[in-house]
Write a protein that holds these residues in place. Structure first.
Motif, PDB file in Angstrom:
ATOM      1  N   THR A 199       0.863  -1.186   0.000  1.00  0.00           N
ATOM      2  CA  THR A 199       0.000   0.000   0.000  1.00  0.00           C
ATOM      3  C   THR A 199       0.894   1.228   0.000  1.00  0.00           C
ATOM      4  OG1 THR A 199      -1.902   1.071   1.063  1.00  0.00           O
ATOM      5  CG2 THR A 199      -0.191   0.191   2.515  1.00  0.00           C
ATOM      6  N   ALA A 200       0.377   2.343  -0.489  1.00  0.00           N
ATOM      7  CA  ALA A 200       1.182   3.560  -0.623  1.00  0.00           C
ATOM      8  C   ALA A 200       1.627   4.082   0.737  1.00  0.00           C
ATOM      9  CB  ALA A 200       0.388   4.628  -1.360  1.00  0.00           C
ATOM     10  N   ALA A 201       2.928   4.247   0.900  1.00  0.00           N
ATOM     11  CA  ALA A 201       3.463   4.743   2.167  1.00  0.00           C
ATOM     12  C   ALA A 201       2.971   6.151   2.461  1.00  0.00           C
ATOM     13  CB  ALA A 201       4.987   4.707   2.139  1.00  0.00           C
ATOM     14  N   ALA A 202       2.802   6.965   1.409  1.00  0.00           N
ATOM     15  CA  ALA A 202       2.424   8.364   1.592  1.00  0.00           C
ATOM     16  C   ALA A 202       1.043   8.518   2.223  1.00  0.00           C
ATOM     17  CB  ALA A 202       2.460   9.096   0.255  1.00  0.00           C
ATOM     18  N   ALA A 203       0.185   7.479   2.129  1.00  0.00           N
ATOM     19  CA  ALA A 203      -1.167   7.572   2.699  1.00  0.00           C
ATOM     20  C   ALA A 203      -1.113   7.762   4.204  1.00  0.00           C
ATOM     21  CB  ALA A 203      -1.972   6.320   2.344  1.00  0.00           C
TER      22      ALA A 203
END
Length: 214
Positions: A199-203
């Motif tokens: 999953t996107a780390a930036a989320a």
């Protein structure tokens, strides 16, 4: 006292090109002597001066270094006959410059710099004499500033009581990472079960339906 410049030069030349030594003095003289008869000689009629010209040399970072955003690093230099220097950095190989410090005592030879949050592979440091903008030096080649890679789990972080079947938010802070995997353990970390493989780390947040695994 005398230091030899050249042990033997053809007298008929009448000239000799001399690279001045790094020995500043106001009481310099040159003496020329017949090598076959030391009584035949002549020296400067009066003193002349050898002075150390103003100079600045960047010694670090001077190219190839890899520093992380937020870290503290020393910018260092050598200088002569300079009172104060201005420090600047460029993120685009010298296309534009940003001020670090407008006036630092040149004789200190060092400045502690907190690396800005401006990652680039084309950083340069420029050090300039504050009284003479034409006297400066730049890092010999580019160095890089990187975003450090890290992950900090913020929730759950210990002590929570979550009910099976309900949705809870897993949250984290990260930098320098694109995607992460999330897992859970029911035995204190001995073994792990995947929640989501990527999953996107930036989320920074993931809604998890708590499994029936008390």
């Amino acid at each position: 006292s005398w230091n030899t410049i050249a042990g033997s030069v053809l007298a008929s030349l009448g000239t000799y090109s001399w690279n001045l030594p790094n020995t500043p003095s106001t009481t310099c003289r040159v003496r020329i002597t017949d090598i076959n008869n030391g009584l035949i000689n002549d020296e400067s009629d009066s003193n002349f001066t050898i002075f150390l010209p103003p100079s600045i040399t960047v010694t670090a970072p001077n190219g190839g270094e890899s520093w992380n955003v937020g870290s503290s690093k020393n910018i260092t230099w050598n200088s002569a006959v300079v009172n104060y220097v201005k420090l600047e950095y460029s993120v685009n190989g010298g296309g534009a410059w940003t001020n670090i410090a407008p006036a630092v005592l040149a004789s200190s030879g060092s400045y502690s710099w907190t690396i800005p949050n401006n990652p680039s592979a084309n950083f340069l440091i420029k050090i300039t004499d504050t009284s003479n903008a034409a006297l400066f030096d730049v890092s010999n080649s580019v160095f890089s500033i990187n975003t450090p890679t890290n992950i900090t789990l913020t929730n759950p972080n210990g002590g929570e009581i979550w009910t099976a079947g309900l949705a809870q938010n897993i949250t984290w802070n990260s930098s320098g990472i694109n995607d992460i995997k999330i897992e859970y353990s029911t035995n204190g970390g001995t073994s792990w079960t995947t929640i989501i493989s990527s999953t996107a780390a930036a989320a920074g947040i993931y809604s998890w339906t708590v499994p029936n695994a008390p």
